[in-house]
Write a protein that holds these residues in place. Structure first.
Motif, PDB file in Angstrom:
ATOM      1  N   GLY A   1       3.884 -15.596 -16.492  1.00 31.61           N
ATOM      2  CA  GLY A   1       3.944 -14.155 -16.689  1.00 31.61           C
ATOM      3  C   GLY A   1       2.575 -13.558 -16.953  1.00 31.61           C
ATOM      4  O   GLY A   1       2.212 -12.509 -16.390  1.00 31.61           O
ATOM      5  N   ILE A   2       1.805 -14.197 -17.822  1.00 26.50           N
ATOM      6  CA  ILE A   2       0.457 -13.713 -18.106  1.00 26.50           C
ATOM      7  C   ILE A   2      -0.402 -13.782 -16.850  1.00 26.50           C
ATOM      8  O   ILE A   2      -1.159 -12.851 -16.540  1.00 26.50           O
ATOM      9  CB  ILE A   2      -0.192 -14.535 -19.237  1.00 26.50           C
ATOM     10  N   TYR A   3      -0.274 -14.877 -16.105  1.00 33.44           N
ATOM     11  CA  TYR A   3      -1.081 -15.010 -14.894  1.00 33.44           C
ATOM     12  C   TYR A   3      -0.761 -13.879 -13.913  1.00 33.44           C
ATOM     13  O   TYR A   3      -1.673 -13.284 -13.308  1.00 33.44           O
ATOM     14  CB  TYR A   3      -0.842 -16.365 -14.230  1.00 33.44           C
TER      15      TYR A   3
ATOM     16  N   VAL B   1      -9.823 -18.754 -18.306  1.00 33.33           N
ATOM     17  CA  VAL B   1      -9.718 -18.693 -19.763  1.00 33.33           C
ATOM     18  C   VAL B   1     -10.502 -17.493 -20.295  1.00 33.33           C
ATOM     19  O   VAL B   1     -10.018 -16.725 -21.139  1.00 33.33           O
ATOM     20  CB  VAL B   1     -10.221 -20.005 -20.401  1.00 33.33           C
ATOM     21  N   ALA B   2     -11.717 -17.321 -19.808  1.00 31.17           N
ATOM     22  CA  ALA B   2     -12.567 -16.225 -20.266  1.00 31.17           C
ATOM     23  C   ALA B   2     -11.954 -14.866 -19.948  1.00 31.17           C
ATOM     24  O   ALA B   2     -12.025 -13.927 -20.753  1.00 31.17           O
ATOM     25  CB  ALA B   2     -13.945 -16.343 -19.631  1.00 31.17           C
ATOM     26  N   ALA B   3     -11.331 -14.764 -18.786  1.00 30.21           N
ATOM     27  CA  ALA B   3     -10.779 -13.476 -18.350  1.00 30.21           C
ATOM     28  C   ALA B   3      -9.439 -13.146 -19.001  1.00 30.21           C
ATOM     29  O   ALA B   3      -8.942 -12.026 -18.862  1.00 30.21           O
ATOM     30  CB  ALA B   3     -10.617 -13.482 -16.827  1.00 30.21           C
TER      31      ALA B   3
ATOM     32  N   PHE C   1      -4.737 -15.339 -25.937  1.00 33.07           N
ATOM     33  CA  PHE C   1      -5.766 -16.354 -25.699  1.00 33.07           C
ATOM     34  C   PHE C   1      -5.758 -16.842 -24.258  1.00 33.07           C
ATOM     35  O   PHE C   1      -4.771 -16.696 -23.533  1.00 33.07           O
ATOM     36  CB  PHE C   1      -5.555 -17.536 -26.647  1.00 33.07           C
ATOM     37  N   GLY C   2      -6.872 -17.438 -23.902  1.00 36.99           N
ATOM     38  CA  GLY C   2      -6.960 -18.073 -22.591  1.00 36.99           C
ATOM     39  C   GLY C   2      -6.469 -19.504 -22.641  1.00 36.99           C
ATOM     40  O   GLY C   2      -5.869 -20.008 -21.689  1.00 36.99           O
ATOM     41  N   LEU C   3      -6.702 -20.179 -23.772  1.00 41.18           N
ATOM     42  CA  LEU C   3      -6.317 -21.583 -23.916  1.00 41.18           C
ATOM     43  C   LEU C   3      -6.053 -21.881 -25.383  1.00 41.18           C
ATOM     44  O   LEU C   3      -6.859 -21.508 -26.247  1.00 41.18           O
ATOM     45  CB  LEU C   3      -7.433 -22.500 -23.404  1.00 41.18           C
TER      46      LEU C   3
ATOM     47  N   LYS D   1     -14.801 -17.745 -26.308  1.00 40.07           N
ATOM     48  CA  LYS D   1     -14.013 -16.946 -27.245  1.00 40.07           C
ATOM     49  C   LYS D   1     -12.517 -17.049 -27.011  1.00 40.07           C
ATOM     50  O   LYS D   1     -11.713 -16.914 -27.942  1.00 40.07           O
ATOM     51  CB  LYS D   1     -14.451 -15.485 -27.153  1.00 40.07           C
ATOM     52  N   GLY D   2     -12.104 -17.292 -25.796  1.00 41.15           N
ATOM     53  CA  GLY D   2     -10.682 -17.290 -25.484  1.00 41.15           C
ATOM     54  C   GLY D   2      -9.936 -18.543 -25.846  1.00 41.15           C
ATOM     55  O   GLY D   2      -8.744 -18.664 -25.540  1.00 41.15           O
ATOM     56  N   VAL D   3     -10.597 -19.507 -26.513  1.00 40.65           N
ATOM     57  CA  VAL D   3      -9.950 -20.769 -26.866  1.00 40.65           C
ATOM     58  C   VAL D   3      -9.578 -20.767 -28.344  1.00 40.65           C
ATOM     59  O   VAL D   3     -10.399 -20.442 -29.205  1.00 40.65           O
ATOM     60  CB  VAL D   3     -10.868 -21.969 -26.558  1.00 40.65           C
ATOM     61  N   PHE D   4      -8.342 -21.133 -28.632  1.00 39.59           N
ATOM     62  CA  PHE D   4      -7.866 -21.210 -30.011  1.00 39.59           C
ATOM     63  C   PHE D   4      -7.344 -22.611 -30.272  1.00 39.59           C
ATOM     64  O   PHE D   4      -6.528 -23.122 -29.505  1.00 39.59           O
ATOM     65  CB  PHE D   4      -6.756 -20.189 -30.255  1.00 39.59           C
TER      66      PHE D   4
END
Length: 501
Positions: free
Chosen positions: A221-223, A251-253, A270-272, A324-327
């Motif tokens: 869905g996010i994609y 991930v960044a986007a 988040f991206g990842l 930044k997009g990694v948690f």
């Protein structure tokens, strides 16, 4: 992996049943698929002449065990690590319950026990884990305890007993046929200290290499909201274009500061997401086909990590995980629909049945498009089998393992892989093709498996990512000498064992 008889054989057979799964969110255990798995659980040992008259398929593929085996009710006891609740996949239930996988395991055990006329028993070591199995197994064997004929322990701990003389060389035992498709041959070869001694075994039995296989999940869905066609990642994989750079770009986007406070927190997109940053980077160290080791003329391992490809891989991996997009430290955002990607094992799919958003499966990305194959690392908590020197009947143990592997391949793996995973847990038919590809990319590396015995050099990507350091060459240089010396000590200990009368 060398796996003759692709899993698609059974997939083709049950394809109409898979279409009936609809949205794949409410598959029922009393469906025709469940009846199929029940049928697959029947004993195939009596196939005999009938096999010659029928087409050979996965569920009736013959093994090389003699047809007239009869062990007159002898007991074979298997001791296994159960710290991660592996009971349903090794013993099944105490009785048939209607749950597809558990029932297929139950039937598998019954089939083998009846075929060989053995009393097949299990002991679930609930305290057995990667950090305890070494001492647990050592204590039993040092005490000359002959209660158990087979040990199944988590890899990280089991490999640390390799030079203690605890296990039989599987090459010297009868009945084991490593040419059969139920054995993970390349995996086992990479675990061998020498080319002529195989102590640790792994295959279909217990589903451990499948369920503990690192993969990437993605939220469809996010994609679709961010990038368009939700099946595009699948197409990237099939075209050989799923790379570390492409994943990093996505991930960044995907990161969004949803609460607008300028800080990364659980309210963001988040991206990842990963459970533990240190372990989730392990598969990235081995996804790029870097030859970290080789074997000398005697078949012994030689460490050679001075690889330019390793330098490039490190730079890209550090860049991916530290954006930044990694948690890290929680998978909850993915299950709640708050992350594009999630890095974890294939077995996690069992817990995602209630996830509202549709998700897909992806292999670990390649380093670049020129790389021929994807490689997916099996986590170091997977179970390795070994037949101890204290076994009361090592030949019986070997025969039981061959029969269990064969029957698991015929019935249990299709139940989990073709019905439970593809129909109950996955949400679309195209993911089935990707899962087949992931299965064929199962891999381990000597350096990873034996990392605790070679100065942890097999997990240097962990330290490089956690320290935000792309300095692969200097880190290798600082660890390489100690790693080689530790490996040399292991070989000396093995040599002493062979010198003993």
């Amino acid at each position: 992996m060398k796996k003759a008889g692709c899993l698609s054989l059974v997939f083709l057979m049950i394809l109409p049943l898979l279409f009936s799964c609809g949205e794949r969110k409410e598959a029922q255990e009393d469906s025709p698929a469940a009846d199929l798995v029940q049928a697959l659980g029947e004993d195939v040992s009596a196939a005999g002449d009938a096999a010659a008259e029928t087409e050979i398929t996965r569920e009736n593929v013959p093994d090389s065990l003699p047809a007239d085996l009869d062990f007159n009710g002898k007991t074979c006891t298997i001791y296994y690590s159960n710290g991660r609740d592996r009971f349903p996949f090794i013993e099944g239930g105490e009785e048939l319950s209607g749950e597809i996988v558990s029932d297929s395991v139950f039937n598998c055990n019954e089939s083998v026990a009846n075929r060989l006329n053995v009393d097949l028993r299990y002991f679930a070591e609930n305290t057995g884990n990667w950090d305890t199995i070494t001492s647990l197994v050592s204590n039993l064997i040092m005490a000359d305890d002959d209660t158990y004929d087979v040990y199944l322990g988590e890899q990280f701990g089991m490999v640390q007993t390799v030079a203690k003389g605890f296990y039989r060389n599987a090459f010297e035992l009868p009945y084991l046929d490593f040419e059969q498709p139920w054995w993970n041959s390349v995996f086992m070869e990479n675990l061998q200290m020498t080319s002529d001694n195989r102590m640790f075994l792994t295959g279909d039995f217990g589903l451990t290499t499948l369920r503990d296989l690192w993969i990437e999940y993605y939220n469809k869905g996010i994609y679709e909201r961010l990038f368009g066609d939700p099946d595009e990642p699948y197409n990237l994989v099939l075209e050989g274009k799923w790379t570390v750079d492409k994943m990093s770009e996505l991930v960044a986007a995907s990161y969004l500061d949803l609460d607008g406070n300028g800080e990364v927190n659980l309210d963001d997109q988040f991206g990842l997401v990963v459970y533990k940053l240190y372990s989730t980077v392990d598969p990235f160290m081995y996804c790029a086909d870097v030859p970290y080791t080789s074997r000398d003329e005697a078949g012994r391992i030689v460490i050679d990590m001075n690889q330019e490809r390793g330098v490039t891989l490190t730079e890209k991996t550090v860049s991916l995980f530290l954006q930044k997009g990694v948690f890290s430290n929680s998978l909850d955002p993915f299950a709640a629909g708050g992350s594009l990607f999630c890095g974890y094992t294939l077995g996690m799919s069992e817990s995602l049945r209630e996830m509202e958003d549709d998700f897909g499966f992806l292999p670990c990305p390649k380093l670049d498009e020129e790389q021929e194959h994807y490689r997916d690392l099996v986590a170091d908590v997977c179970l390795l089998m070994a037949i101890p020197v204290t076994s009361r009947d090592a030949d019986l143990a070997a025969c039981v393992l061959e029969a269990l592997e064969a029957q698991t391949y015929r019935t249990v793996t299709p139940a989990w892989y073709e019905v439970a995973l593809k129909c109950k847990y996955s949400r679309d038919l195209l993911s089935s093709e990707i899962i087949d590809l992931i299965h064929d990319s199962i891999y381990t590396d000597f350096l990873f498996a034996y990392s605790p015995m070679v100065n942890n050099i097999g997990q240097i990507m962990r330290s490089l990512v956690n320290s935000d350091s792309p300095n692969y060459a200097s880190t290798v240089a600082s660890m390489d000498k100690a790693a080689s010396k530790q490996l040399e000590r292991v070989y000396k200990a093995l040599d002493k064992l062979t010198e003993q009368p």
